[in-house]
Design a protein around this motif. Structure first.
Motif, PDB file in Angstrom:
ATOM      1  N   CYS A 606       0.852  -1.194   0.000  1.00 55.11           N
ATOM      2  CA  CYS A 606       0.000   0.000   0.000  1.00 55.11           C
ATOM      3  C   CYS A 606       0.885   1.241   0.000  1.00 55.11           C
ATOM      4  O   CYS A 606       1.962   1.244   0.606  1.00 55.11           O
ATOM      5  N   ASP A 607       0.428   2.301  -0.655  1.00 55.88           N
ATOM      6  CA  ASP A 607       1.251   3.501  -0.743  1.00 55.88           C
ATOM      7  C   ASP A 607       0.378   4.736  -0.886  1.00 55.88           C
ATOM      8  O   ASP A 607      -0.836   4.650  -1.072  1.00 55.88           O
ATOM      9  N   GLY A 608       1.020   5.903  -0.790  1.00 51.38           N
ATOM     10  CA  GLY A 608       0.313   7.169  -0.920  1.00 51.38           C
ATOM     11  C   GLY A 608       1.252   8.320  -0.609  1.00 51.38           C
ATOM     12  O   GLY A 608       2.485   8.166  -0.636  1.00 51.38           O
ATOM     13  N   TYR A 609       0.670   9.477  -0.283  1.00 49.22           N
ATOM     14  CA  TYR A 609       1.467  10.674  -0.002  1.00 49.22           C
ATOM     15  C   TYR A 609       1.021  11.279   1.326  1.00 49.22           C
ATOM     16  O   TYR A 609      -0.173  11.485   1.558  1.00 49.22           O
ATOM     17  N   LEU A 610       1.990  11.538   2.190  1.00 50.53           N
ATOM     18  CA  LEU A 610       1.754  12.180   3.477  1.00 50.53           C
ATOM     19  C   LEU A 610       1.965  13.685   3.298  1.00 50.53           C
ATOM     20  O   LEU A 610       2.972  14.106   2.719  1.00 50.53           O
ATOM     21  N   THR A 611       1.027  14.481   3.791  1.00 50.44           N
ATOM     22  CA  THR A 611       1.105  15.931   3.610  1.00 50.44           C
ATOM     23  C   THR A 611       1.601  16.603   4.879  1.00 50.44           C
ATOM     24  O   THR A 611       1.066  16.378   5.967  1.00 50.44           O
ATOM     25  N   VAL A 612       2.645  17.413   4.735  1.00 49.45           N
ATOM     26  CA  VAL A 612       3.168  18.236   5.823  1.00 49.45           C
ATOM     27  C   VAL A 612       2.945  19.693   5.435  1.00 49.45           C
ATOM     28  O   VAL A 612       3.337  20.115   4.336  1.00 49.45           O
ATOM     29  N   MET A 613       2.315  20.451   6.313  1.00 52.05           N
ATOM     30  CA  MET A 613       2.083  21.870   6.054  1.00 52.05           C
ATOM     31  C   MET A 613       3.207  22.690   6.685  1.00 52.05           C
ATOM     32  O   MET A 613       3.499  22.562   7.873  1.00 52.05           O
ATOM     33  N   GLU A 614       3.850  23.509   5.857  1.00 51.78           N
ATOM     34  CA  GLU A 614       4.839  24.481   6.335  1.00 51.78           C
ATOM     35  C   GLU A 614       4.150  25.839   6.241  1.00 51.78           C
ATOM     36  O   GLU A 614       4.168  26.485   5.201  1.00 51.78           O
ATOM     37  N   GLY A 615       3.482  26.226   7.326  1.00 53.49           N
ATOM     38  CA  GLY A 615       2.603  27.389   7.248  1.00 53.49           C
ATOM     39  C   GLY A 615       1.463  27.065   6.298  1.00 53.49           C
ATOM     40  O   GLY A 615       0.727  26.100   6.490  1.00 53.49           O
ATOM     41  N   ALA A 616       1.331  27.853   5.224  1.00 52.34           N
ATOM     42  CA  ALA A 616       0.287  27.594   4.225  1.00 52.34           C
ATOM     43  C   ALA A 616       0.806  26.777   3.046  1.00 52.34           C
ATOM     44  O   ALA A 616       0.054  26.458   2.129  1.00 52.34           O
ATOM     45  N   LYS A 617       2.082  26.435   3.068  1.00 53.32           N
ATOM     46  CA  LYS A 617       2.698  25.690   1.962  1.00 53.32           C
ATOM     47  C   LYS A 617       2.547  24.192   2.186  1.00 53.32           C
ATOM     48  O   LYS A 617       2.852  23.682   3.267  1.00 53.32           O
ATOM     49  N   LYS A 618       2.100  23.479   1.156  1.00 50.58           N
ATOM     50  CA  LYS A 618       1.888  22.038   1.268  1.00 50.58           C
ATOM     51  C   LYS A 618       3.088  21.280   0.708  1.00 50.58           C
ATOM     52  O   LYS A 618       3.523  21.529  -0.415  1.00 50.58           O
ATOM     53  N   ILE A 619       3.617  20.351   1.503  1.00 49.93           N
ATOM     54  CA  ILE A 619       4.738  19.506   1.089  1.00 49.93           C
ATOM     55  C   ILE A 619       4.281  18.055   1.166  1.00 49.93           C
ATOM     56  O   ILE A 619       3.701  17.633   2.171  1.00 49.93           O
ATOM     57  N   SER A 620       4.534  17.291   0.104  1.00 52.24           N
ATOM     58  CA  SER A 620       4.095  15.894   0.054  1.00 52.24           C
ATOM     59  C   SER A 620       5.288  14.949   0.140  1.00 52.24           C
ATOM     60  O   SER A 620       6.301  15.157  -0.541  1.00 52.24           O
ATOM     61  N   LEU A 621       5.143  13.911   0.956  1.00 50.21           N
ATOM     62  CA  LEU A 621       6.173  12.885   1.099  1.00 50.21           C
ATOM     63  C   LEU A 621       5.583  11.537   0.701  1.00 50.21           C
ATOM     64  O   LEU A 621       4.561  11.116   1.254  1.00 50.21           O
TER      65      LEU A 621
END
Length: 726
Positions: A606-621
């Motif tokens: 199983c896989d996907g993308y984890l979202t980290v918010m840096e303020g209002a900026k979205k970063i996907s891992l």
């Protein structure tokens, strides 16, 4: 008499490809044990004197000692004596030397290469790669090329043993390294990603674009000594494992401050097809995507049964026919006697027995308008001919070739479509076996890439073309941020990439990694993640799957972060940290945890993308986890087909977890009498095994049952196939 009749009846009812489980595979012949091999030995922890160790193994000859790329040495000797060395407590691993192959105009601006030149570094210099040393391990370079002569600064030829890494010329001439170099740093009619970077070229692949583990390790060793900043390896084999010597060497190079970039391989589109060195954990492994370009497709069939099939033009043939409508005929293997009806028609030809060039030449002489060559093993491929072909030619997969054969009447139409941001069908997929690490890390344009070749220019396809886009990108990032580490380079590229979609659904992480590179955004990154993708591993104590990640704020001011949990699904509970703040220059280790009810989840991976918010900026891992270790057999995917030269054959098979011993035993089909071993390999590595079998090594012509076996940890799996040798 009844008993005899019953016995005969049961025997005749067996399927033709069956070999009884009671059939004993004979002991391996002595010729395999006596065969001389070259191997790479790696010390366990502390370096020792190879000469002292080898005194206990007088038949083994020391070849090279590696101190930079790898903590070990290479040897030559009989296989049975190499096997003895594997049991030495001072040695952590011994691997037989494998064979590695050398598997811009629109693509450079597409990834942001033009836009980033509008940015400046702290010295107020435009970002062009100036002052950054980029190493290339490949087939050499035509350093006289007008677009490369200013960029080339030096190198070494490991094949001929001199300081002249010029591409091979003549009948066995090469062009791969020159093409790669142009994508990175062409500076003339064409401009590469980093046109003012300094190129150091190490020729480790000789005529035919092939080289050994030992040569590639020597090249890495020299690159470390030369203190290159970035190292590109557009080469690889089809062995999917994290612990091969080249992969380990790139991990070590990264620890020494070199940003290593490797092509992911051209064995897609199936899972598990990534090969070394794309399996290196710290290198940036690059898959291939499509830049904005017109790509040819074939439309066949009528009404609802109409199919549109992508094809891949063969490099060196004429440009593909746009808007062609006409007849398609079955041209068999492309032999002259099979092409008597080919005049003014497109010909569908099966791969094998004779070369691509011969197939195309035969079709041209028969008056054909174009050639389609379909694979004789599963999946697609792409080809190249050295001599300019007189007619257009392209390749397609075996499955699509068979589909066309079923389309009657054979009437087709070709169209050109604008394509961009699609994962190339040939681009190898992950994950890495045993570690389940996500590969590729990122994708870049690798389809229809025009670049330099000796005395000219040519468009080529492959992850070999995608990797130098990233190597050039790293040169620009190094100029912009001289203090960035290889891990920061990797994080900046991955966390700013754009995720690609297929029919509105995102590609899997093991197909695209973090996505397609966006260079201008990467240059502005100031939050770094170590690592930049997550493999959640089972924690026996807590009965959960966990992954630890370090987040670093490298900016000059405090930043606020929060982790957004993936969408809730039955049987899944995510535990992620609450919002937190990192001061300027501060790091924080966080743990991502997943509690899972395996009874409610069926997929093995199983896989996907984890979202980290840096303020209002979205970063996907990207993340990946397994419900259980995928229940794969020890051996799978055996194919035995004619080679590309008359009377030769080639086979391929896949070992997902490697094997203590792998072999192919042959039995006469009519009598089940043992006919010998087609091949045998001890300590076989994980991944795809592909070999050419020369006619001298083949048994007499006839029909055989091949018993393919793999043994590991006391378990043996077999598959059986009927094969013909003509």
């Amino acid at each position: 008499m009844k008993r005899l009749l019953v016995f005969v009846f049961v025997f005749l009812c067996l399927p033709q490809t069956y070999v009884s489980a009671e059939v004993r595979i004979p002991p391996i012949g002595a010729e395999f044990a006596e065969e001389r091999v070259i191997a790479i030995a790696v010390f366990d922890k502390v370096s020792a004197d190879p000469g002292v160790i080898l005194k206990q193994y007088p038949s083994l000859r020391l070849r090279r000692v590696f101190s930079h790329a790898l903590n070990g040495f290479s040897i030559e000797g009989r296989r049975k004596d190499v096997d003895r060395l594997k049991r030495d407590s001072r040695i952590s691993s011994v691997s037989e030397s494998a064979v590695y192959e050398a598997d811009i105009e629109d693509s450079v601006p597409f990834i942001g290469g033009d836009a980033i030149r509008g940015l400046f570094n702290k010295k107020n210099e435009r970002l062009t790669g100036r002052g950054v040393k980029v190493g290339i391990i490949d087939t050499g370079i035509d350093y006289h090329h007008r677009d490369l002569r200013r960029s080339y600064k030096g190198g070494y030829d490991l094949v001929d043993g001199d300081r002249d890494p010029m591409e091979a010329k003549g009948n066995k001439g090469t062009l791969h390294g020159t093409h790669v170099a142009g994508i990175i740093a062409a500076n003339g009619k064409l401009r590469g990603v980093a046109p003012e970077a300094e190129l150091y070229v190490y020729r480790a692949l000789g005529p035919g674009g092939k080289g050994t583990t030992e040569k590639v390790l020597q090249a890495i060793e020299l690159a470390v000594k030369d203190k290159v900043d970035v190292l590109n390896l557009s080469l690889g084999n089809r062995v999917n494992g994290p612990d091969l010597p080249i992969s380990k060497a790139l991990d070590r190079a990264a620890a020494l401050g070199i940003t290593a970039v490797a092509s992911n391989g051209n064995s897609g589109p199936g899972m598990w097809t990534v090969g070394s060195p794309g399996t290196s954990s710290r290198a940036i492994s690059v898959g291939a995507s499509t830049p904005p370009a017109k790509a040819p497709f074939i439309s066949a069939g009528l009404g609802g049964s109409r199919k549109t099939i992508p094809i891949f033009p063969i490099s060196g043939s004429r440009p593909w026919l746009a808007n062609y409508s006409g007849r398609l005929i079955d041209g068999g293997l492309g032999l002259p006697k099979q092409l008597k009806q080919a005049k003014n028609k497109m010909v569908l030809i099966k791969r094998g027995e004779i070369s691509f060039a011969e197939k195309i030449e035969n079709a041209a002489e028969a008056g054909a308008s174009a050639v389609l060559i379909y694979n004789n093993t599963k999946g697609s491929f792409f080809g190249r001919v050295e001599k300019k072909a007189e007619i257009a030619a392209a390749t397609l997969s075996r499955e699509e070739g068979k589909l066309l054969l079923k389309t009657k009447p054979y009437y087709i139409h070709t169209v050109m479509k604008i394509q961009k941001d699609q994962i190339a069908d040939f681009s190898s997929r992950g994950p890495v076996t045993s570690t389940w690490m996500i590969k590729p890390d990122i994708v870049a344009p690798g389809v229809g890439i025009k670049s330099t070749i000796p005395e000219g220019y040519l468009s080529l396809n492959g992850t070999s073309m995608a990797a130098p886009h990233i190597a050039g990108a790293c040169a620009l990032l190094k100029q912009a941020h001289p203090d960035w580490t290889p891990d920061q380079m990797k994080s900046a590229l991955m966390t700013t990439a754009t995720q690609l979609k297929r029919n509105q659904n995102k590609y899997h992480t093991y197909e695209q990694g973090a996505g397609r590179v966006r260079l201008q955004e990467a240059a502005k990154a100031d939050t770094f993640f170590y690592p930049s993708s997550l493999t959640l591993k089972f924690d026996r104590k807590r009965r959960t799957r966990t992954a630890a990640i370090i987040i670093e704020n490298s900016s000059s001011s405090a930043k606020h972060y929060s982790v957004i949990q993936p969408p809730l699904q039955p049987g899944m509970v995510w535990r992620t940290p609450f919002a937190f703040t990192l001061e300027a220059g501060e790091r924080k280790k966080v743990t991502i945890e997943l509690a899972l009810d395996t009874r409610k989840r069926k997929a093995a991976v199983c896989d996907g993308y984890l979202t980290v918010m840096e303020g209002a900026k979205k970063i996907s891992l990207p993340y990946l986890y397994t419900i259980h270790e995928p229940n794969y057999p020890r051996v799978m995917g055996f194919e035995f087909v004619p080679g590309d030269r008359a009377a030769d054959y080639r086979y391929e098979l896949y070992l997902p977890g490697g094997a203590d011993e792998m072999g192919i035993a042959l039995y006469a089909k009519d009598s089940y009498r043992f006919a010998g071993f087609l091949d045998w390999l001890p300590n076989a590595p994980r991944g795809m095994i592909r070999k050419e079998v020369k006619k001298e090594k083949l048994p007499p012509k006839g029909e055989y049952i091949a018993v393919i076996f793999a043994r590991k940890a006391g378990r043996e799996d077999r598959i059986e196939r009927a094969i013909s040798i003509n």
